[in-house]
Design a protein around this motif. Structure first.
Motif, PDB file in Angstrom:
ATOM      1  N   MET A   1     -14.919  14.069 -56.458  1.00 41.99           N
ATOM      2  CA  MET A   1     -14.407  15.002 -57.390  1.00 41.99           C
ATOM      3  C   MET A   1     -13.476  14.382 -58.238  1.00 41.99           C
ATOM      4  O   MET A   1     -12.752  13.594 -57.884  1.00 41.99           O
TER       5      MET A   1
ATOM      6  N   PRO B   1     -10.121  13.661 -60.247  1.00 41.57           N
ATOM      7  CA  PRO B   1      -8.925  13.930 -60.403  1.00 41.57           C
ATOM      8  C   PRO B   1      -8.281  15.067 -61.266  1.00 41.57           C
ATOM      9  O   PRO B   1      -7.801  15.889 -60.948  1.00 41.57           O
ATOM     10  N   MET B   2      -8.830  14.995 -62.562  1.00 45.74           N
ATOM     11  CA  MET B   2      -8.508  16.046 -63.490  1.00 45.74           C
ATOM     12  C   MET B   2      -8.884  17.446 -62.922  1.00 45.74           C
ATOM     13  O   MET B   2      -8.182  18.426 -63.333  1.00 45.74           O
TER      14      MET B   2
ATOM     15  N   TRP C   1      -9.239  18.588 -60.262  1.00 48.37           N
ATOM     16  CA  TRP C   1      -8.335  18.886 -59.142  1.00 48.37           C
ATOM     17  C   TRP C   1      -6.999  19.226 -59.522  1.00 48.37           C
ATOM     18  O   TRP C   1      -6.514  20.321 -59.486  1.00 48.37           O
ATOM     19  N   LEU C   2      -6.465  18.664 -60.543  1.00 48.56           N
ATOM     20  CA  LEU C   2      -5.153  19.131 -61.238  1.00 48.56           C
ATOM     21  C   LEU C   2      -5.432  20.376 -61.665  1.00 48.56           C
ATOM     22  O   LEU C   2      -4.314  21.294 -61.638  1.00 48.56           O
TER      23      LEU C   2
ATOM     24  N   LEU D   1      -5.212  22.933 -59.259  1.00 45.13           N
ATOM     25  CA  LEU D   1      -3.666  23.016 -58.979  1.00 45.13           C
ATOM     26  C   LEU D   1      -2.985  24.061 -59.893  1.00 45.13           C
ATOM     27  O   LEU D   1      -2.086  25.180 -59.396  1.00 45.13           O
TER      28      LEU D   1
END
Lengths: 195, 469
Positions: free
Chosen positions: B26, B28-29, B31-32, B35
């Motif tokens: 996945m 990282p962005m 995921w951010l 978040l």
């Protein structure tokens, strides 16, 4: 009474001062008896020890820094029954990992205390090496915010010296430290209490 | 599972996370982003079960989380038994055996057991606070060991003087062991400084009774040594006291220890006291020189004895002065209570929250954020804080009055000392260390005479007399 007789009396302890002192002693003994009597109903033979209420924890990292012990007596525990065994564990990986592998730069734990083991797709087991853990709660935060919250901090009683006033409790912003009976000294989450 | 709508929403987004988790690699962005989406409703999200328990096909056995046991109750009773035994032993060694050597041995044992083995917890000095908290807070269950550690040394002091200080207290022991170059403290300075423990005691009881802080434990100078671990501040304090203790005998015991203040009062009335040879004192002053704690002072003779009328007048003057000081300090104490009450976590939290509500602070602290997460109203918090503050006002007045009375009484003491024609330890100030026995010529003669009556140990007597310096 002549002066000589009086002094003889004083030597034998029959002075006014001696009498008052004896009276005070008796009164104080009576008072201590009263104190003991007053507390007999209240005294709990079982001691209390410190523990963290995991639902009040706000992951402030004070547990790692405020404990009188170095490293802290507070460690993270992995409570397996509520763990989701996620492949992508937010308690294990840094929020912005370079790669999703076990490289130190991708882990959230500053001491690399979490061991990730593949079980079967898509499940991974996460175990905490307690000797490496410093109680910083970084993994707790990650797991709590995006996972089931199976990582949480607990006072480990093989390490805790049970200070009269816990130094972490004093500085705990969530006031999560409570005194619990020494016979049942852990506050573990369950699926029921958690949700 | 929590069933409120808020947590359902989170549960759903968590579900999304779960499915994306299963996709490998996945971004990282992404995921951010997840978040950020999640941050708003997160505040009530603690302890939400987002993922169901996995169904393992490989026969995986779930490990159990270890829960190391706390120290057993039996060991607690052992502590109490060791304390009682050590106190009895100390009384015997100080008052009947009259042996500095054995007192020192017992002192080292106490240092090892209560200090290094028990790591300075539990201790009689700190137990004052547990008792104070238990008296004022019905919800606090006083541990039996704390009650016993509080009471036993006091009862012993009523009969045998401060034998606890001499050979049982680990804090005293560590200071006694480093006293290499004792210097004399001027008697007037000693008298003034010896008032401090009473003030410390009063303050400690106030903070403990209101459930704010255990200041005696917080500022215990030697506990960092006992645990061989501690913050920089604690270690500095401890090293400072030990360095001072090389020259000034037991500075903590004499000029700070709040438990010592209680013992000082009680041991004044003790049944048996440390005595040298009152009937055959040579007025040689060696014992006065030998006592590193300033407990032995020269005979008190009044050159012009007061008439009963003068004495009565002087008593009345002192009482009036005491009452005036007490009353004024009570007013000051009540006035300072608002400041004192900030030590209590609830009061400081309420102040912070109030500041945030009024816009005095832009950000939140961990504590205020945690409070807002609990969902309690600010009014509840303010009401609780006001109750505590009013307790502090009452407590502050009592504390002030106590300070005044202590200061007044301490001022009275020099004027009302008992006439004394010989050198003898003052029962209040004597820490029962037994040093003076090794110096008093009459005492040494007595020991020698006793030895010669017993031929077995006769051979050791010359060696013994050689220790006289």
């Amino acid at each position: 009474m002549s002066k000589a007789e009086k002094e003889k009396g004083i030597e034998r302890g029959h002075s006014r001062r001696g009498f008052l002192s004896g009276g005070f002693r008796g009164a104080m003994l009576f008072f201590f008896g009263m104190v003991t009597g007053f507390f007999t109903g209240k005294v709990r033979a079982e001691r209390t020890v410190w523990q963290i209420d995991p639902f009040k924890c706000v992951f402030c990292t004070n547990c790692a820094t405020e404990c009188v012990l170095e490293p802290s007596a507070v460690r993270c525990v992995q409570y397996y029954p509520i763990c989701g065994y996620c492949k992508l564990c937010t308690g294990y990986f840094d929020p912005q990992p370079i790669n999703l592998d076990t490289g130190a730069e991708n882990q959230i734990c500053p001491t690399g205390a979490i061991i990730r083991t593949k079980l079967e797709d898509p499940y991974y087991e996460y175990t905490i090496d307690e000797e490496l853990c410093i109680g910083c709660a970084k993994c707790v935060e990650g797991c709590e915010l995006f996972g089931n919250g199976s990582f949480f901090l607990q006072v480990r009683h093989d390490k805790c010296v049970n200070c009269n006033e816990c130094a972490i409790a004093v500085s705990c912003p969530g006031q999560a430290f409570v005194r619990v009976p020494a016979g049942d000294p852990y506050l573990l989450k369950t699926r029921e209490t958690a949700g | 599972m929590r069933e409120s709508t808020g947590s359902n929403l989170i549960g759903d987004s968590g579900g999304c996370g779960c499915s994306s988790v299963k996709r490998r690699g996945m971004r990282p962005m992404l995921w951010l982003l997840l978040l950020l989406i999640n941050i708003a409703p997160l505040q009530n999200a603690y302890g939400v079960m987002r993922f169901p328990p996995p169904e393992f096909e490989s026969g995986y056995q779930m490990p159990t989380t270890t829960t190391p046991e706390a120290r057993s109750d039996f060991l607690d009773y052992l502590d109490i038994a060791v304390l009682a035994a050590a106190l009895s032993m100390a009384a015997h060694l100080v008052l009947w055996r009259r042996s500095r050597k054995w007192v020192f041995v017992l002192m080292l044992f106490s240092l090892a057991y209560f200090g290094f083995y028990r790591k300075g917890c539990i201790c009689s000095i700190g137990s004052i606070q547990n008792v104070a908290l238990a008296v004022f807070d019905g919800g606090y269950a006083l541990p039996l060991s704390a009650l016993m550690f509080f009471l036993l040394p006091l009862v012993f002091a009523l009969f045998f003087g401060r034998v606890f200080c001499g050979a049982v207290c680990p804090l005293g022991a560590i200071q006694d062991a480093v006293l290499f170059r004792p210097v004399k403290v001027k008697p007037w300075l000693e008298h003034v400084l010896a008032t401090v423990p009473f003030l410390y005691l009063g303050a400690a009881v106030l903070f403990a009774a209101t459930g704010s802080a255990f200041i005696i434990c917080e500022y215990d100078p030697f506990v960092a040594f006992f645990r061989r671990s501690g913050s920089f501040g604690m270690l500095t304090l401890g090293v400072g006291f030990l360095v001072l203790g090389v020259f000034v005998g037991r500075p903590y015991c004499r000029f700070l220890c709040p438990y010592g203040a209680v013992l000082r009062v009680l041991s004044y009335f003790s049944r048996w006291k440390v005595e040298l040879s009152p009937n055959e004192c040579l007025q040689c002053q060696i014992c006065e020189e030998a006592c590193p704690y300033g407990a032995i002072s020269e005979p008190i003779v009044f050159e012009e004895p007061e008439t009963p009328l003068q004495r009565r007048r002087s008593v009345i003057q002192h009482v009036i002065v005491t009452l005036v000081i007490g009353a004024s300090l009570a007013v000051i104490g009540g006035g300072l209570a608002t400041e004192f009450s900030k030590v209590h976590p609830t009061v400081s939290l309420a102040e912070r929250v109030a500041g945030e509500e009024q816009g005095r602070f832009e950000d939140t602290t961990d504590a205020s954020a945690a409070f807002r997460d609990t969902g309690r109203t600010t009014d509840e918090l303010y009401a609780e804080a006001m109750t505590i503050r009013s307790e502090f006002v009452t407590g502050g007045r009592w504390l002030g009055a106590f300070f005044g009375i202590v200061i007044g009484l301490r001022m009275m003491i020099p004027a009302f000392r008992q006439r004394r024609s010989v050198y003898d330890p003052s029962p209040s100030a004597c820490l029962s260390c037994g040093r003076c026995y090794n110096y008093c010529p009459k005492e040494l003669l007595r020991v020698k005479r006793n030895r010669s009556l017993c031929p077995k140990v006769d051979s050791t007597s010359p060696k013994n007399s050689a220790t006289v310096k």
